[in-house]
Every structure is written in C-alpha cells, then in structure tokens.
Write a protein that holds these residues in place. Structure first.
Motif: not given
Length: 473
Positions: A306-333
């Motif tokens: 399951n190498k694709e699914g396991l290692f890609s988690i790092f990319g998706y987690w980084g994507m999620y964290l960047v999205g959190v700050q963008l959402g906070n700055c754009l709509f809620f912060g």
C-alpha cells in the motif's frame, strides 16, 4: 470453490485495464471543465424564481417537526418539479459535456461564460434591479458560494465514478497512471481542500476532545473497511496503482484527520507547517522515493503493498494544513469592522490565489516534477488548489447580481454530502456488477448514466424533504 459457479464480476480484469496506463489531459482543458460546472450553477441561479426560498423553507419542515405546518401534495409537487428543473439545468448538461460533447469542451466553456456575463449585465442594469453591488455582498452569500463550491465538487465526483467505466467517457479525463493531469485526479485532493477551508481549525473552533474526535473519524474508517470487504467479497475491480492493494480513499481522509487531531496546530501557523511538510516530502521524492512509488514491484509486507496510499498521506496532510490557513485568512480570520469590505476582499483574494496557484503549477510541473496524484507531490497540491479556487472564484460572481444564491438541488446535496457520496458508490457498484459497461453502446451508456444521475438526485432530494440528514457525529 465450484469451478462452474459464475463469478460476480467476470469482466474484472478488462475493467481494470480500461482505467490503467492513462496519461490525462492538458491543464487548459481541466481549466475549461472547471469553468463549465460553476457557470452552469450560476446560470441556474439567474433563471431561478424567488419561490425557491419557500420550497427550501418547506423542505426543512416535516409533520414530525411541526404539526401546525401542513406539507401537502401541492408543496411536494412544486418541490419535485423544481428539483427536476435543477437536474435538467445543472446535472444533465454537466453529464453531456463530460461524455457526448467532450470534443467541444473549450467551445462549451466559452459559450457558457459569455452567457453568464450577459445574464449578469442584464440583471445588474435592468431598471428593476438597479441596486448597488454593496446590496448583494454579504456574509450569507459568501457562505452560499462556499456551499455551492462543495456541492459542485461532490456532483462531479458522483457523476465521474460511474461514467469512467463506460467508453463514452473520454480516457483522458480518468485518473492518470503515474504523471499527468486528469479530471478524476482532482477527486481526493478536492475533498481534502474542501474540508480544510471550512474545518474547525479554519474557523478557530476549539479542537475536539479525543472521544469526540474518534467518533468523528470512525465513519471514514468504517467506510474504508466496508469498501475493502465489499471489493474483496464480490471480486470488484480495483486499480492497485491508485492507492495500493488494501488502501482506499476513505483511509486517506481518516489518516489526515487523525494526524490533524494528534498534532494540533494553530490556524495561523498551519500554512507554514504544511509548506514545510510538502517541501520536505518533495525533497524525499526527488531523492529516489518517486521511483519506488511509481514502480509496480511490491513485496509481501503491508507497507509495500500500500505504498502509494501510505506515503501520499504526507502530501495530503500538508495540503490540508495549507488549506486550513487559507480558509482562516479568507473567510474566518478577518477582524475588519465592515463585513461588506471583508467579503469583497475575500472575492479578490480568491481570484488572485487561483491565478497564483495555476502559475505555480505550470512552473513546478516544468521545472521540478510533473504533476502526480499517485504520489501527491508538490505540483499536484498546487494543481488541486488552482482548480478549487478557480471554481470558488467563479461561483463568487453570484454576489454581483440579484436573485437566489442557491438552488434546491444544491441544498439537497449540501444537507447530505457524505450520504450522497455513499449512495453514489453503492449505485455505481450495483450497476458495474449487473451491466457490462465495456460493451454498452454510446446511447445505452448515456441512458444508464442519466438514469443513475436522476435516481441519485431524486433520492437525495427526498431525503432533504423528509428531514433526513446522514451525519454520524
């Protein structure tokens, strides 16, 4: 096992080959497709009547909730007629452009955008609608645009997961094998971004306690194992190159949620932390990890399987964290005293971010590493943000003309986003098991897809009218 027993899925290997070794489409075509969907939604808003508000109000009330309100046949008839009109104006054109009109994608995009601009100009400058822009810019319309964006992502996903199994659906729109930009490559990334932009972290809401967090994540884990058991039980086709042998979409979302809950970061610092994760992961990829992930060789252990699914988690987690700050700055912060000014600036910034991420995607794709959903590399993350912000930016144009900011169809799907996706997966599985999708003619394929989309729409609409909301936490 009885050798004479007919297998559940006799065309499994052919169907797996049908979605394998694909290289995707051009970024320009993806951008055109990403303009078509929000344009159709906005055009529906333009021609919708104000009576949609009454239907939405009635849909929220059931005899069980309020016996003094009678939801009679008249309301039911009007509700269903409006829902069918939404289907004809939004879903049917999307399905047509994704299949029978796929060769005219760019022409369709140009025509729809021009039609949208004409509608906006007519609505804005008619004497009866001579209001100021400030009259329409509001925090409620901003919320409606975000909801429409999330719904548009869900509708496209639900249509594509079945359409991809038919020959009428262009192969260039399907998921790429290793590198490239296919329409369906955006699926899991769009889910991650859509969740991040409106997450509890982005809204500065207190983090869930462990018990509540586990309760929130458990549905994704259960759905992941449910899909794994179902695919193994009926010998359903699975493209191993997507996530691995056992891994799937739901496990990726659950893993991102677990990491975010375990390592609680303030939204103001999520973007920096996420960017560091993405850059570090990209360096690892360029140091040889990418060759390991794109290789078809697998050892017997779970990590290699399951190498694709396991290692890609790092990319998706980084994507999620960047999205959190963008959402906070754009709509809620924002702490601006003027909500109108805040919303206006949010619109400008979303358009700017869309152009910025498209430019960054082109640079990374040409000079660092080509876009790869399979690895969730830096170029793919930028590609997902570019497409998602483009859709959101177009939908925000609704703030520049009067009229309804949503449709009955959008409200129905928005009420049951997870439920509609699970239902779409169930219907897709049933159709694949009982229909030879590879041998179906173009006419038969299109009729099946229309019937599937209509059934999904009606069932989702009935769920909202009945006050049903599938939510596990």
């Amino acid at each position: 096992m009885d050798p004479l027993r007919k297998p559940f899925n006799p065309h499994k290997h052919l169907k797996e080959e049908f979605v394998s070794n694909l290289t995707g489409s051009s970024m320009l075509e993806i951008a055109a497709l990403s303009a078509i969907v929000p344009a159709l939604i906005l055009l529906r808003h333009c021609i919708s009547s104000s009576g949609i508000r009454d239907l939405l109000y009635v849909a929220e009330i059931t005899p069980k909730k309020n016996d003094s309100v009678a939801v009679g046949p008249k309301y039911w008839k009007n509700y269903m007629v409006t829902l069918v009109m939404d289907f004809l104006c939004i879903i049917l054109p999307i399905l047509s452009i994704f299949t029978v009109l796929a060769e005219w994608t760019h022409a369709c995009a140009i025509c729809l955008v021009l039609m949208l601009l004409v509608f906006i100009l007519v609505k804005r400058f008619l004497p009866s609608n001579s209001h100021t822009i400030e009259g329409f810019l509001s925090s409620s319309s901003l919320r409606a645009s975000i909801s429409s964006y999330r719904v548009s992502m869900m509708i496209v996903t639900c249509l594509c997961i079945l359409a991809v199994d038919f020959k009428i659906y262009p192969r260039r729109y399907a998921k790429t094998e290793t590198f490239g930009t296919g329409l369906m490559d955006l699926g899991v990334g769009s889910f991650v971004v859509a969740n991040a932009l409106v997450s509890r972290q982005a809204r500065n809401v207190t983090s869930l306690k462990w018990k509540a967090a586990l309760q929130s994540i458990s549905p994704l884990i259960l759905l992941g194992f449910g899909r794994l058991v179902f695919t193994a039980g009926v010998d359903y086709q699975v493209h191993v190159g997507e996530y691995g042998v056992h891994w799937n979409f739901f496990f990726t979302l659950a893993a991102v949620s677990i990491l975010t809950t375990t390592i609680n970061i303030r939204p103001q610092y999520c973007g920096i932390f996420g960017a560091l994760i993405l850059i570090g992961y990209q360096i690892c990829l360029m140091c040889g990890l990418n060759e390991y992930l794109v290789s078809n060789k697998r050892e017997a252990n779970l990590i290699s399987q399951n190498k694709e699914g396991l290692f890609s988690i790092f990319g998706y987690w980084g994507m999620y964290l960047v999205g959190v700050q963008l959402g906070n700055c754009l709509f809620f912060g924002t702490d601006s005293a003027s909500k109108m000014r805040s919303v206006r600036w949010a619109i400008i910034r979303v358009w700017f971010l869309s152009l910025l991420f498209w430019s960054l995607t082109i640079i990374l794709d040409k000079n660092v590493e080509r876009v790869s959903r399979r690895m969730c590399n830096l170029a793919y993350v930028s590609f997902v943000f570019a497409q998602n912000f483009q859709v959101l930016a177009i939908l925000m144009l609704s703030d520049f003309f009067p009229g309804p900011k949503t449709s009955l169809l959008e409200e129905a799907f928005n009420r049951n986003l997870l439920g509609s996706f699970v239902l779409a997966n169930v219907l897709t599985g049933i159709i694949n098991l009982y229909v030879d999708t590879l041998s179906a003619s173009s006419l038969a394929s299109f009729c099946i897809l229309v019937g599937y989309a209509f059934l999904l729409t009606v069932l989702t609409g009935i769920a909202m009218f009945s006050g049903i909301k599938l939510k596990f936490w």
